[in-house]
Design a protein around this motif. Structure first.
Motif, PDB file in Angstrom:
ATOM      1  N   GLN A 145       0.820  -1.210   0.000  1.00  0.00           N
ATOM      2  CA  GLN A 145       0.000   0.000   0.000  1.00  0.00           C
ATOM      3  C   GLN A 145       0.854   1.260   0.000  1.00  0.00           C
ATOM      4  OE1 GLN A 145      -3.838  -0.027   0.207  1.00  0.00           O
ATOM      5  NE2 GLN A 145      -3.032   1.735  -0.926  1.00  0.00           N
ATOM      6  N   ARG A 146       1.974   1.233   0.705  1.00  0.00           N
ATOM      7  CA  ARG A 146       2.862   2.404   0.743  1.00  0.00           C
ATOM      8  C   ARG A 146       3.487   2.674  -0.624  1.00  0.00           C
ATOM      9  NH1 ARG A 146       7.220   1.637   4.971  1.00  0.00           N
ATOM     10  NH2 ARG A 146       7.573   3.869   4.672  1.00  0.00           N
ATOM     11  N   ASN A 186       0.654   4.094  -2.853  1.00  0.00           N
ATOM     12  CA  ASN A 186       0.324   5.460  -2.451  1.00  0.00           C
ATOM     13  C   ASN A 186       1.416   6.469  -2.792  1.00  0.00           C
ATOM     14  OD1 ASN A 186      -2.049   4.498  -1.399  1.00  0.00           O
ATOM     15  ND2 ASN A 186      -1.447   4.699   0.748  1.00  0.00           N
ATOM     16  N   GLU A 236       4.262   6.635  -1.104  1.00  0.00           N
ATOM     17  CA  GLU A 236       5.060   6.915   0.083  1.00  0.00           C
ATOM     18  C   GLU A 236       6.464   6.335  -0.061  1.00  0.00           C
ATOM     19  OE1 GLU A 236       2.879   5.573   3.545  1.00  0.00           O
ATOM     20  OE2 GLU A 236       0.994   6.170   2.594  1.00  0.00           O
ATOM     21  N   SER A 251      -6.266   4.174  -2.865  1.00  0.00           N
ATOM     22  CA  SER A 251      -5.261   5.216  -3.050  1.00  0.00           C
ATOM     23  C   SER A 251      -5.859   6.388  -3.839  1.00  0.00           C
ATOM     24  CB  SER A 251      -4.062   4.639  -3.826  1.00  0.00           C
ATOM     25  OG  SER A 251      -4.373   4.555  -5.209  1.00  0.00           O
TER      26      SER A 251
END
Length: 246
Positions: free
Chosen positions: A21-22, A25, A27, A93
């Protein structure tokens, strides 16, 4: 104590979900290095479990391991965009509506073909199940139950794709199910007013009827209409991609 009381499978999922997920996104940017030791410390998980999680992420094209140099984040061109993992992460996202449009454009051709073949090849049991799923969509919409609506919607499309009796088309059912699950979880009826949802419902019921009647031309056209109208909904919220310069 690293692992705590959770099972290895739960911990593996925690690594995959957190890092995946990071990356989606933004990140973790392209070229960033992920060190297993740092992940172990941050998530309080053992190194073998972290390594297994990184292998899963590597199989999705998100990262690449380099001996003695850690693991680097790969560009989007390497991602497996049809993986249910990545579909779900993109659905959570800022890229959510872009993904929806991209997959709808892909579904336009695939489901048009699947509906045509399903109308001639589906079993009686599959036809009955599709009609039942379409009826459950109506019940859910009348009750304003978004989750149940899209769960029944998933069934209509899954049964149609599998009913095509084409192994390649049927394999796409998992991707469609993942996309529709995201729509249900993110309350898409916020941008699907009741009137639009009701029109879509009627098309799904008509599609189930066409498949039941073994009318391939009608089924294919209805499958196309369902996707086109959903694309219009998405484009009403966010403008389509700009045309490349001439």
């Amino acid at each position: 104590m690293r692992a705590g009381s959770s099972s290895g499978g739960d911990l593996h999922s925690r690594v995959v979900e957190d890092i995946g997920q990071r990356i989606i996104n933004g990140e973790l940017a392209v070229g960033d290095t992920i060190f297993a030791e740092q992940v172990c410390e941050r998530l309080n998980i053992s190194r073998p479990v972290v390594r297994e999680g990184l292998r899963t992420l590597s199989s999705l094209g998100l990262i690449q391991s380099r001996p003695q140099r850690g693991t680097r984040v790969l560009p989007r061109s390497n991602w497996d965009f049809l993986s249910p993992y990545i579909i779900r992460w993109r659905g959570q996202s800022p890229d959510r509506l872009t993904q929806m449009r991209e997959l709808l454009e892909l579904r336009l051709g695939i489901e048009h073909a699947a509906a045509y073949f399903a109308a001639t090849r589906r079993t009686d049991a599959a036809a009955a199940a599709m009609k039942d799923a379409a009826a459950r969509m109506k019940t859910a919409l009348d009750a304003h139950d978004t989750f149940a609506y899209f769960r029944a919607d998933q069934e209509v499309h899954r049964l149609m794709l599998e009913g095509s009796e084409n192994a390649v088309l049927a394999q796409f059912a998992e991707t469609v199910t993942a996309l529709l699950r995201i729509r249900g979880e993110t309350n898409p009826l916020v941008y699907s007013p009741q009137g639009l949802a009701r029109a879509s419902l009627h098309r799904h019921i008509a599609l189930a009827d066409a498949l039941d009647a073994r009318d391939p031309e009608r089924a294919a056209e209805l499958a196309r209409e369902i996707i086109i109208e959903t694309l219009k909904e998405v484009d009403a919220v966010t403008p389509p991609p700009a045309s490349p310069p001439v």
